[in-house]
Design a protein around this motif. Structure first.
Motif, PDB file in Angstrom:
ATOM      1  N   LYS A 206       0.849  -1.184   0.000  1.00  0.00           N
ATOM      2  CA  LYS A 206       0.000   0.000   0.000  1.00  0.00           C
ATOM      3  C   LYS A 206       0.886   1.236   0.000  1.00  0.00           C
ATOM      4  O   LYS A 206       2.067   1.173   0.313  1.00  0.00           O
ATOM      5  N   ARG A 207       0.305   2.386  -0.371  1.00  0.00           N
ATOM      6  CA  ARG A 207       1.055   3.625  -0.299  1.00  0.00           C
ATOM      7  C   ARG A 207       0.119   4.776  -0.032  1.00  0.00           C
ATOM      8  O   ARG A 207      -1.084   4.708  -0.308  1.00  0.00           O
ATOM      9  N   GLU A 208       0.698   5.827   0.522  1.00  0.00           N
ATOM     10  CA  GLU A 208      -0.081   7.029   0.786  1.00  0.00           C
ATOM     11  C   GLU A 208      -0.430   7.726  -0.527  1.00  0.00           C
ATOM     12  O   GLU A 208       0.406   7.839  -1.425  1.00  0.00           O
ATOM     13  N   THR A 209      -1.653   8.198  -0.628  1.00  0.00           N
ATOM     14  CA  THR A 209      -2.069   8.922  -1.831  1.00  0.00           C
ATOM     15  C   THR A 209      -2.542  10.330  -1.521  1.00  0.00           C
ATOM     16  O   THR A 209      -2.904  11.074  -2.419  1.00  0.00           O
ATOM     17  N   GLY A 210      -2.565  10.697  -0.255  1.00  0.00           N
ATOM     18  CA  GLY A 210      -3.063  12.008   0.111  1.00  0.00           C
ATOM     19  C   GLY A 210      -4.572  12.064   0.158  1.00  0.00           C
ATOM     20  O   GLY A 210      -5.166  13.126   0.242  1.00  0.00           O
ATOM     21  N   ALA A 211      -5.206  10.927   0.077  1.00  0.00           N
ATOM     22  CA  ALA A 211      -6.672  10.900   0.048  1.00  0.00           C
ATOM     23  C   ALA A 211      -7.205   9.969   1.133  1.00  0.00           C
ATOM     24  O   ALA A 211      -8.032   9.114   0.888  1.00  0.00           O
ATOM     25  N   GLY A 212      -6.701  10.126   2.354  1.00  0.00           N
ATOM     26  CA  GLY A 212      -7.180   9.282   3.437  1.00  0.00           C
ATOM     27  C   GLY A 212      -6.207   8.161   3.741  1.00  0.00           C
ATOM     28  O   GLY A 212      -5.000   8.319   3.640  1.00  0.00           O
ATOM     29  N   ARG A 213      -6.750   6.996   4.085  1.00  0.00           N
ATOM     30  CA  ARG A 213      -5.886   5.881   4.462  1.00  0.00           C
ATOM     31  C   ARG A 213      -5.104   5.359   3.252  1.00  0.00           C
ATOM     32  O   ARG A 213      -5.500   5.568   2.108  1.00  0.00           O
ATOM     33  N   PRO A 214      -3.968   4.665   3.508  1.00  0.00           N
ATOM     34  CA  PRO A 214      -3.154   4.162   2.409  1.00  0.00           C
ATOM     35  C   PRO A 214      -3.961   3.302   1.434  1.00  0.00           C
ATOM     36  O   PRO A 214      -4.853   2.553   1.841  1.00  0.00           O
ATOM     37  N   ALA A 215      -3.638   3.445   0.157  1.00  0.00           N
ATOM     38  CA  ALA A 215      -4.387   2.750  -0.884  1.00  0.00           C
ATOM     39  C   ALA A 215      -3.616   1.521  -1.365  1.00  0.00           C
ATOM     40  O   ALA A 215      -2.389   1.504  -1.403  1.00  0.00           O
ATOM     41  N   LEU A 216      -4.355   0.482  -1.737  1.00  0.00           N
ATOM     42  CA  LEU A 216      -3.776  -0.749  -2.268  1.00  0.00           C
ATOM     43  C   LEU A 216      -3.105  -0.462  -3.603  1.00  0.00           C
ATOM     44  O   LEU A 216      -3.659   0.237  -4.445  1.00  0.00           O
ATOM     45  N   ILE A 217      -1.908  -1.006  -3.779  1.00  0.00           N
ATOM     46  CA  ILE A 217      -1.165  -0.770  -5.020  1.00  0.00           C
ATOM     47  C   ILE A 217      -1.459  -1.883  -6.034  1.00  0.00           C
ATOM     48  O   ILE A 217      -1.440  -3.064  -5.713  1.00  0.00           O
ATOM     49  N   PHE A 218      -1.730  -1.459  -7.259  1.00  0.00           N
ATOM     50  CA  PHE A 218      -1.855  -2.375  -8.380  1.00  0.00           C
ATOM     51  C   PHE A 218      -0.583  -2.257  -9.211  1.00  0.00           C
ATOM     52  O   PHE A 218      -0.189  -1.139  -9.589  1.00  0.00           O
ATOM     53  N   THR A 219       0.082  -3.376  -9.493  1.00  0.00           N
ATOM     54  CA  THR A 219       1.333  -3.344 -10.237  1.00  0.00           C
ATOM     55  C   THR A 219       1.134  -3.975 -11.618  1.00  0.00           C
ATOM     56  O   THR A 219       0.204  -4.751 -11.841  1.00  0.00           O
ATOM     57  N   LYS A 220       2.039  -3.623 -12.517  1.00  0.00           N
ATOM     58  CA  LYS A 220       1.966  -4.123 -13.896  1.00  0.00           C
ATOM     59  C   LYS A 220       1.974  -5.642 -13.890  1.00  0.00           C
ATOM     60  O   LYS A 220       2.818  -6.279 -13.257  1.00  0.00           O
ATOM     61  N   ALA A 221       1.019  -6.220 -14.610  1.00  0.00           N
ATOM     62  CA  ALA A 221       0.890  -7.666 -14.619  1.00  0.00           C
ATOM     63  C   ALA A 221       2.015  -8.305 -15.408  1.00  0.00           C
ATOM     64  O   ALA A 221       2.474  -7.762 -16.426  1.00  0.00           O
ATOM     65  N   ASN A 222       2.460  -9.451 -14.953  1.00  0.00           N
ATOM     66  CA  ASN A 222       3.454 -10.230 -15.666  1.00  0.00           C
ATOM     67  C   ASN A 222       2.729 -11.098 -16.673  1.00  0.00           C
ATOM     68  O   ASN A 222       2.076 -12.076 -16.335  1.00  0.00           O
ATOM     69  N   THR A 223       2.844 -10.721 -17.953  1.00  0.00           N
ATOM     70  CA  THR A 223       2.112 -11.449 -18.999  1.00  0.00           C
ATOM     71  C   THR A 223       2.991 -12.434 -19.736  1.00  0.00           C
ATOM     72  O   THR A 223       2.589 -13.018 -20.738  1.00  0.00           O
ATOM     73  N   ALA A 224       4.250 -12.603 -19.269  1.00  0.00           N
ATOM     74  CA  ALA A 224       5.164 -13.520 -19.940  1.00  0.00           C
ATOM     75  C   ALA A 224       4.732 -14.960 -19.759  1.00  0.00           C
ATOM     76  O   ALA A 224       4.136 -15.320 -18.753  1.00  0.00           O
TER      77      ALA A 224
END
Length: 224
Positions: A206-224
């Motif tokens: 998670k990371r801070e976004t400045g919009a309340g509680r930390p937000a869940l991070i979505f990362t680039k999918a591994n499509t290999a």
């Protein structure tokens, strides 16, 4: 080999600006990373024509310096908007209307980039003027429509504007700049179903976004 603008096909007359036949410009729709409301950078023109008018940051591609479109976009943001691009560069449109610039036929490559939150001079999308010269008002509207359509269907555009890691808060801010009526559930569904991003299996990142509680991070999918 060309070394300056004066060695191109521009003709300098007695006026304050050059007259040319056909040339290539890069006009930049620079969107801030504000998560409360994404804004777009506009500038006040210092030169003729249309001195004092509000426009997008843009400029001629420096072919004499072997400049690429991406390099031109980053230079334009630095020199005209006074900040640095903090994302990739997404090609959004090509405008070839021969009447849009009174100096001559200027073909514009319209690109999208992200710039830091809080960048001075950036305005709310709703406050973009309807009468900007060089067709810039229409460029903004068309660019936002393209982003709204291609986000999560065009990987190059999506990763350029959202990066390899993003949050639902950041996605919502960008999407709502393009479509203020987009619902949170629709935006979240598009993000989760597109196949371009994934969450950690344990949902720990998670990371801070400045919009309340930390937000869940979505990362680039591994499509290999």
């Amino acid at each position: 080999m060309m070394t300056s603008l004066r060695e191109t096909n521009l003709t300098y007359q007695d006026g304050e600006h050059s007259i040319h036949g056909t040339w290539l410009s890069v006009d930049v729709v620079a969107l801030t990373r504000d998560v409360d409301e994404v804004r777009v950078a506009l500038i006040t023109r210092a030169g003729q024509p249309h001195r004092g008018a509000t426009t997008l940051p843009g400029g001629l591609l420096a072919a004499w310096d072997q400049e690429t479109v991406e390099q031109a976009a980053r230079r334009v943001v630095r020199e005209k908007a006074g900040t640095e691009a903090c994302s990739g560069v997404a090609i959004l449109d090509v405008v070839s209307d021969p009447g849009r610039d009174e100096r001559g036929h200027t073909v514009s490559i319209v690109v999208g980039v992200r710039i830091p939150a809080g960048t001075p001079g950036a305005v709310r999308v709703a406050d973009v003027p309807d009468d900007m010269p060089f067709g810039h008002s229409k460029m903004v509207r068309t660019a936002l429509a393209k982003i709204n359509t291609a986000l999560f269907t065009d990987p190059a555009l999506t990763y350029a504007l959202l990066g390899d890691a993003t949050t639902i808060t950041e996605v919502m801010a960008l999407t709502r700049a393009c479509d203020p009526h987009a619902s949170e559930s629709t935006i979240g569904s598009r993000l989760r179903r597109c196949g371009m991003y994934q969450t950690d299996p344990d949902h720990s990142r998670k990371r801070e976004t400045g919009a309340g509680r930390p937000a869940l991070i979505f990362t680039k999918a591994n499509t290999a």
